[in-house]
Design an enzyme around this catalytic site. Sequence first.
Site, PDB file in Angstrom:
ATOM      1  N   HIS A   1       0.836  -1.207   0.000  1.00 15.21           N
ATOM      2  CA  HIS A   1       0.000   0.000   0.000  1.00 15.21           C
ATOM      3  C   HIS A   1       0.871   1.258   0.000  1.00 15.21           C
ATOM      4  O   HIS A   1       2.018   1.248   0.436  1.00 15.21           O
ATOM      5  CB  HIS A   1      -0.915   0.030   1.230  1.00 15.21           C
ATOM      6  CG  HIS A   1      -0.174   0.169   2.524  1.00 15.21           C
ATOM      7  ND1 HIS A   1       0.474  -0.890   3.140  1.00 15.21           N
ATOM      8  CD2 HIS A   1       0.047   1.238   3.327  1.00 15.21           C
ATOM      9  CE1 HIS A   1       1.052  -0.473   4.250  1.00 15.21           C
ATOM     10  NE2 HIS A   1       0.822   0.820   4.389  1.00 15.21           N
TER      11      HIS A   1
ATOM     12  N   ASP B   1       0.516   5.056   1.624  1.00 15.45           N
ATOM     13  CA  ASP B   1      -0.292   5.557   2.740  1.00 15.45           C
ATOM     14  C   ASP B   1      -1.319   6.599   2.310  1.00 15.45           C
ATOM     15  O   ASP B   1      -1.030   7.481   1.488  1.00 15.45           O
ATOM     16  CB  ASP B   1       0.607   6.183   3.815  1.00 15.45           C
ATOM     17  CG  ASP B   1       1.396   5.127   4.573  1.00 15.45           C
ATOM     18  OD1 ASP B   1       0.947   3.972   4.648  1.00 15.45           O
ATOM     19  OD2 ASP B   1       2.476   5.476   5.101  1.00 15.45           O
TER      20      ASP B   1
ATOM     21  N   HIS C   1       4.648   0.200   0.289  1.00 12.37           N
ATOM     22  CA  HIS C   1       5.369  -0.600   1.275  1.00 12.37           C
ATOM     23  C   HIS C   1       4.491  -1.690   1.853  1.00 12.37           C
ATOM     24  O   HIS C   1       3.271  -1.703   1.652  1.00 12.37           O
ATOM     25  CB  HIS C   1       5.968   0.297   2.364  1.00 12.37           C
ATOM     26  CG  HIS C   1       4.985   1.195   3.039  1.00 12.37           C
ATOM     27  ND1 HIS C   1       4.587   2.402   2.503  1.00 12.37           N
ATOM     28  CD2 HIS C   1       4.297   1.061   4.200  1.00 12.37           C
ATOM     29  CE1 HIS C   1       3.709   2.979   3.307  1.00 12.37           C
ATOM     30  NE2 HIS C   1       3.499   2.173   4.345  1.00 12.37           N
TER      31      HIS C   1
ATOM     32  N   ARG D   1       4.353   6.711  13.779  1.00 14.01           N
ATOM     33  CA  ARG D   1       4.462   7.330  12.444  1.00 14.01           C
ATOM     34  C   ARG D   1       3.944   8.759  12.441  1.00 14.01           C
ATOM     35  O   ARG D   1       2.880   9.039  12.992  1.00 14.01           O
ATOM     36  CB  ARG D   1       3.657   6.513  11.422  1.00 14.01           C
ATOM     37  CG  ARG D   1       3.793   7.029   9.982  1.00 14.01           C
ATOM     38  CD  ARG D   1       2.980   6.180   9.014  1.00 14.01           C
ATOM     39  NE  ARG D   1       1.699   6.794   8.722  1.00 14.01           N
ATOM     40  CZ  ARG D   1       0.645   6.150   8.231  1.00 14.01           C
ATOM     41  NH1 ARG D   1       0.707   4.844   8.008  1.00 14.01           N
ATOM     42  NH2 ARG D   1      -0.479   6.786   7.975  1.00 14.01           N
TER      43      ARG D   1
HETATM   44  C1  OGA Z   1       3.076   2.606   8.048  1.00 16.88           C
HETATM   45  C2  OGA Z   1       3.168   1.174   7.830  1.00 16.88           C
HETATM   46  C3  OGA Z   1       4.920  -0.312   8.322  1.00 16.88           C
HETATM   47  C4  OGA Z   1       5.494  -1.019   9.490  1.00 16.88           C
HETATM   48  O1  OGA Z   1       3.503   3.076   9.101  1.00 16.88           O
HETATM   49  O2  OGA Z   1       2.581   3.308   7.166  1.00 16.88           O
HETATM   50  O3  OGA Z   1       2.655   0.657   6.880  1.00 16.88           O
HETATM   51  O4  OGA Z   1       6.520  -1.664   9.281  1.00 16.88           O
HETATM   52  N1  OGA Z   1       3.926   0.533   8.711  1.00 16.88           N
HETATM   53  O5  OGA Z   1       4.931  -0.956  10.581  1.00 16.88           O
HETATM   54 MN    MN Z   2       1.777   2.249   5.600  1.00 19.73          MN
END
Ligand code: OGA
Ligand code: MN
Length: 278
Positions: free
Chosen positions: A98, A100, A254, A269
């Site tokens: 995805h 974000d 990611h 995040r």
């Molecule tokens: C994000 C996500 C990845 C992770 O924070 O956007 O997808 O490794 N996390 O936690």
């Molecule tokens: Mn993410």
Amino acid sequence: MSSLTITPISLALGAQISGVDVSAPLNLEQRDAIEQALLKHQVLFFRDQPITPQQQARFAANFGDLHIHPIYPNVPEQPEVLILDTAVTDVGDNAIWHTDVTFLPNPAMGAVLSAKLLPAVGGDTLWASGIAAFEALSKPLQNLLTGLTATHDFTRSFPVERYGTTPADLARWEEARQKNPPVSHPVVRTHPVSGRKSLFVSEGFTSRINELSGSESETLLKFLFAHATRPEFIVRWRWQANDIAFWDNRVTQHYAVDDYRPQRRVMQRATILGDVPF
Ligand code: OGA
Ligand code: MN
């Protein structure tokens, strides 16, 4: 002169950065050097950077306004920093490729993720370069995709079955759904700064290519999701506590590998809003 050291760790994308303290205010040279590195390498990794939520938000705010997530829990005194804690939230929705918040009309330009608590082994994150993926397509397919648009739908990654289990959660989810109706974005996005073209569909949020028939869209998206995540276009990061990743969310997607439970994993995040894709 800034004294950043930039070490690429994969060919398609990804570089490790040293020589900067992410928790401290950046000077202009540092800020610009990080931005240039981000444009080139698409995802940056910083090691040994213990950081408070306040410092993380300040670092991220060097690059744009911050987003407050409609679903994920956040740090109460710093709501722009969301918490991904397997003891609190089912973070399984990140174990899908995805980009974000593409359910927003102006999705994130980037995000800054800090590793707080990690499993002994496992819980890696992978990033894929949409630029590398686009450039590897044949010209005829590049031409076909350029000019198409796709629908991005909040409910694909945040289905009511997972996020509406209690009445309070259901009310929160329903409000989030109403505030975030499906949006359309170009299938091929032009980076607003570098001008590079990137594939901009991802399994997490993209539900259909608008100009095609239902079955054409389904088949083509299936191909594009698989193509975009070929190993050649990927970097995989094995986290250590206090690592920070900063990715260009305009040209990457990611995947958080969900291989470590029942061990606990905690990440925080900060999400930087971007412009309307074109
Ligand atoms: C994000 C996500 C990845 C992770 O924070 O956007 O997808 O490794 N996390 O936690
Ligand atoms: Mn993410």
